[in-house]
Design a protein around this motif. Structure first.
Motif, PDB file in Angstrom:
ATOM      1  N   ASN A  85     -59.146  35.042  33.784  1.00 45.23           N
ATOM      2  CA  ASN A  85     -59.893  36.085  33.929  1.00 45.23           C
ATOM      3  C   ASN A  85     -59.596  37.013  34.244  1.00 45.23           C
ATOM      4  O   ASN A  85     -58.668  36.963  35.323  1.00 45.23           O
ATOM      5  N   VAL A  86     -60.557  37.926  34.067  1.00 44.86           N
ATOM      6  CA  VAL A  86     -60.148  39.310  35.094  1.00 44.86           C
ATOM      7  C   VAL A  86     -61.471  39.902  35.725  1.00 44.86           C
ATOM      8  O   VAL A  86     -62.194  40.712  35.334  1.00 44.86           O
ATOM      9  N   ILE A  87     -60.632  40.574  37.067  1.00 39.51           N
ATOM     10  CA  ILE A  87     -61.433  41.724  37.734  1.00 39.51           C
ATOM     11  C   ILE A  87     -61.779  42.736  37.726  1.00 39.51           C
ATOM     12  O   ILE A  87     -60.014  42.912  38.058  1.00 39.51           O
ATOM     13  N   TRP A  88     -61.991  43.184  36.785  1.00 43.67           N
ATOM     14  CA  TRP A  88     -61.132  44.535  36.707  1.00 43.67           C
ATOM     15  C   TRP A  88     -62.463  46.372  37.699  1.00 43.67           C
ATOM     16  O   TRP A  88     -63.901  45.821  37.117  1.00 43.67           O
ATOM     17  N   LYS A  89     -61.667  46.288  38.453  1.00 46.04           N
ATOM     18  CA  LYS A  89     -62.568  47.637  38.993  1.00 46.04           C
ATOM     19  C   LYS A  89     -62.786  48.540  38.369  1.00 46.04           C
ATOM     20  O   LYS A  89     -62.026  49.133  37.456  1.00 46.04           O
ATOM     21  N   TRP A  90     -64.536  48.653  37.926  1.00 48.60           N
ATOM     22  CA  TRP A  90     -64.826  49.650  37.258  1.00 48.60           C
ATOM     23  C   TRP A  90     -66.300  50.419  37.908  1.00 48.60           C
ATOM     24  O   TRP A  90     -67.041  49.975  38.849  1.00 48.60           O
ATOM     25  N   ASP A  91     -66.116  52.194  38.244  1.00 48.96           N
ATOM     26  CA  ASP A  91     -67.326  52.250  39.035  1.00 48.96           C
ATOM     27  C   ASP A  91     -68.705  53.510  38.249  1.00 48.96           C
ATOM     28  O   ASP A  91     -68.870  53.061  38.387  1.00 48.96           O
ATOM     29  N   ASP A  92     -68.814  52.609  36.610  1.00 48.38           N
ATOM     30  CA  ASP A  92     -69.923  53.303  36.217  1.00 48.38           C
ATOM     31  C   ASP A  92     -69.918  52.188  35.679  1.00 48.38           C
ATOM     32  O   ASP A  92     -70.054  51.827  34.338  1.00 48.38           O
ATOM     33  N   LEU A  93     -70.941  51.056  36.009  1.00 45.86           N
ATOM     34  CA  LEU A  93     -71.047  50.115  35.954  1.00 45.86           C
ATOM     35  C   LEU A  93     -72.520  49.601  34.487  1.00 45.86           C
ATOM     36  O   LEU A  93     -73.052  48.748  34.438  1.00 45.86           O
ATOM     37  N   LYS A  94     -72.648  51.049  34.479  1.00 45.41           N
ATOM     38  CA  LYS A  94     -74.332  51.156  33.424  1.00 45.41           C
ATOM     39  C   LYS A  94     -72.940  51.084  31.842  1.00 45.41           C
ATOM     40  O   LYS A  94     -73.606  51.501  30.668  1.00 45.41           O
TER      41      LYS A  94
ATOM     42  N   LYS B 165     -66.131  45.674  38.495  1.00 48.60           N
ATOM     43  CA  LYS B 165     -67.380  45.555  39.841  1.00 48.60           C
ATOM     44  C   LYS B 165     -66.626  46.493  40.395  1.00 48.60           C
ATOM     45  O   LYS B 165     -65.800  47.000  40.145  1.00 48.60           O
ATOM     46  N   LYS B 166     -67.932  47.291  41.610  1.00 55.28           N
ATOM     47  CA  LYS B 166     -67.647  49.173  41.300  1.00 55.28           C
ATOM     48  C   LYS B 166     -67.249  49.047  43.151  1.00 55.28           C
ATOM     49  O   LYS B 166     -66.140  49.614  43.162  1.00 55.28           O
ATOM     50  N   TRP B 167     -66.985  47.889  43.693  1.00 59.96           N
ATOM     51  CA  TRP B 167     -66.341  47.651  44.646  1.00 59.96           C
ATOM     52  C   TRP B 167     -65.874  46.261  44.553  1.00 59.96           C
ATOM     53  O   TRP B 167     -66.382  46.047  44.980  1.00 59.96           O
ATOM     54  N   LEU B 168     -63.756  46.629  45.361  1.00 65.14           N
ATOM     55  CA  LEU B 168     -63.699  44.907  45.393  1.00 65.14           C
ATOM     56  C   LEU B 168     -63.000  44.808  46.934  1.00 65.14           C
ATOM     57  O   LEU B 168     -62.314  45.816  47.331  1.00 65.14           O
ATOM     58  N   PRO B 169     -63.079  44.061  47.316  1.00 66.87           N
ATOM     59  CA  PRO B 169     -62.536  43.231  48.189  1.00 66.87           C
ATOM     60  C   PRO B 169     -61.434  42.988  48.035  1.00 66.87           C
ATOM     61  O   PRO B 169     -60.839  41.697  47.944  1.00 66.87           O
ATOM     62  N   GLN B 170     -60.681  44.199  48.240  1.00 71.23           N
ATOM     63  CA  GLN B 170     -58.853  43.760  47.593  1.00 71.23           C
ATOM     64  C   GLN B 170     -58.426  42.478  48.028  1.00 71.23           C
ATOM     65  O   GLN B 170     -57.591  41.491  47.094  1.00 71.23           O
TER      66      GLN B 170
END
Length: 543
Positions: A338-347, A359-364
């Motif tokens: 599984n991969v969690i990818w920080k990405w700003d434009d969720l559209k 996810k736009k913001w992550l509790p890294q």
């Protein structure tokens, strides 16, 4: 002889009274934080300091240009935001940097490009009414000021402005400006800079020392230019105020410098003056906060483990060329993890895959603490690297600019991960590096060994912040522990005047000795030698 008027106490009562007089209570002090940098990762470090002080019971006020991710319910926050035009300058500058190979040249270009505008913007913040009201309002009283360092040392005047001790917060290890501020020795031959990777305890070879010398000279030249700017900014802000000290005096007014480093584990091993306090990993929690439900379920259900992919707070998806994003998605979507990818434009996502959560913001920090995380794909920013090292997670570095290439080289050299060039990234290369890190346990083993070193401290980063701020408050700036180097110029600090005097004395002695020896030589040997030579010439003429 009797000691008249003296009384001696022993036992618990003596200890209690001694503690009362030696360490007066400083709880509830009013502390101001001024953080005008545009860099979100720097703000995380600065706010972690202020959060620790708020938790200790101090009254904390913070001025910044953006809303912080780290905060505390009792912190009074004043946000003086950047304009849309300034935000665009930042974005355009990062887009340009992301398309260039990271190097010293690109860093300098950025310094005189988009970064230059942001350097000037920080002055505007201090001229904003929301900030000036803090000192114009006579009811406000601050016992200490903490300011975040980012090409803005004119803000050293805040100590004089608020008539209280001044503390500097820096998001990296000690560097030129920090060393100058507190009189920390500059050791070019033994202390590698941010672009030279050397394992802790190892000496630099000739090539590395040459590179370190070159980069140090470049930064010295930049510092010289910055000092001229800082003097101008200081004069613009406070030059006409007779109550303010001069910029030259303000520069000598620093009580502490908090540095986001931990030399014993990270290196380089070097001497630091007492005013340098290393708080590496201040943003890392001893106990992770609960994760958002969707992230928690995604990680808990990761049968083959999970990967965290984040290129930091500055770099956004639209800064990177679309074909590179496509290659990254192709590689990540083909993994069983599984991969969690920080990405700003969720559209507008790079693509959809059942194994990827955007996810736009992550509790890294909290995510890296989760046992399912097996790998961190990172831009190699100082904060993210520290968090990954603390939690014992290997890394794949995709550095872009500033200190990131140097951080990437260091983690590769230490065996904590691998590095891939973002600009030339290919699917097979990227996926091959990921599989190597996941399947070769040596990377995890080495970074977990480092984690033990990183955590092994006599005092946590948070406790160090609290103790030393309270120490400065108790001792009204603690001027007694300031290095005399702060008050010495270049000639005196390098003993050049002493060497010049000794050289002059040696030259005089050499000249006098030569004259005396020549004199005695003529007296003792000159006449006799001349008579013998004249006699020999006479005999030759007769023959």
């Amino acid at each position: 002889m009797a000691h008249q008027g003296r009384y001696f106490l022993t036992g618990p009562l003596a200890c209690l009274l001694l503690g009362f007089f030696v360490q007066p209570d400083v709880e509830g002090a009013n502390i101001l934080g001024v953080f005008t940098s545009h860099n979100p990762s720097h703000l995380i470090v600065h706010m972690s300091i202020m959060k620790a002080l708020a938790e200790e019971g101090h009254n904390v006020t913070v001025v910044s240009t953006s809303q912080p991710k780290v905060t505390h319910k009792s912190i009074k926050h004043i946000v003086i935001p950047r304009s849309a035009a300034e935000e665009k300058v930042i974005s355009d500058g990062l887009t340009t940097l992301a398309k260039k190979k990271p190097s010293m040249v690109t860093t300098i270009q950025n310094f005189f490009g988009s970064l230059s505008i942001l350097i000037h913007k920080q002055v505007d913040v201090l001229e904003d009414k929301r900030f000036t009201d803090l000192y114009k309002n006579k009811d406000n009283k601050f016992d200490a000021v903490v300011f975040g360092l980012f090409f803005n040392f004119y803000q050293a005047g805040l100590g004089s402005r608020f008539k209280c001790p001044l503390i500097v917060s820096w998001a990296g290890p000690p560097m030129v400006r920090i060393n100058d501020a507190v009189g920390n020795p500059e050791l070019i031959a033994t202390v590698p800079g941010m672009n030279v990777a050397v394992l802790p305890g190892q000496a630099m070879n000739f090539k590395q020392r040459l590179a370190n010398f070159g980069s140090s000279m470049v930064f010295r030249l930049l510092s010289f230019y910055l000092e001229m700017l800082n003097a101008q900014f200081y004069d613009r802000l406070w030059g006409k105020d007779p109550a303010m000290i001069s910029y030259e005096e303000a520069k000598k007014n620093v009580s502490l410098a908090f540095c986001n480093s931990h030399a014993i584990s990270e290196g380089p091993i070097r001497p630091n003056v007492p005013a340098v306090i290393e708080i590496g990993g201040i943003q890392i929690k001893n106990k992770p906060d609960p994760l958002p439900q969707d992230i928690k379920e995604f990680l808990d259900n990761a049968k083959h483990g999970a990967i965290l992919f984040s290129l930091g707070s500055n770099l956004k998806g639209d800064h990177i060329q679309p074909e590179l994003i496509g290659k990254i998605f192709e590689a990540l979507s083909s993994l069983k993890q599984n991969v969690i990818w920080k990405w700003d434009d969720l559209k507008n996502l790079p693509g959809k895959s059942s194994n990827i959560l955007y996810k736009k913001w992550l509790p890294q920090d909290d995510i890296l603490a989760h046992p399912s995380i097996k790998l961190f794909i990172t831009h190699a920013g100082k904060g993210g690297v520290a968090e990954s090292q603390y939690h014992g997670k290997p890394m794949l570095a995709l550095p872009v600019f500033a200190d990131q290439p140097g951080n990437a080289d260091k983690l590769v050299q230490a065996g904590y991960g691998l590095r891939v060039d973002l600009l030339t990234l290919e699917v097979d290369e990227f996926k091959g590096a990921i599989n190597e890190l996941l399947n070769n346990p040596s990377y995890t083993r080495k970074v977990q060994q480092f984690s033990k070193l990183y955590r092994d401290r006599p005092m946590s980063a948070r406790d160090s912040v609290i103790y030393w701020v309270n120490y400065v408050l108790r001792h009204h700036g603690a001027s007694h522990m300031q290095s005399p180097l702060v008050h010495m110029n270049f000639i005196a600090s390098h003993n050049l005047d002493v060497y010049l005097l000794l050289s002059a004395i040696l030259i005089v002695i050499a000249v006098i000795s030569t004259v005396v020896l020549e004199f005695f030589w003529r007296k003792c040997c000159g006449g006799k030698g001349k008579s013998q030579k004249t006699a020999q010439n006479s005999k030759i003429k007769k023959h």
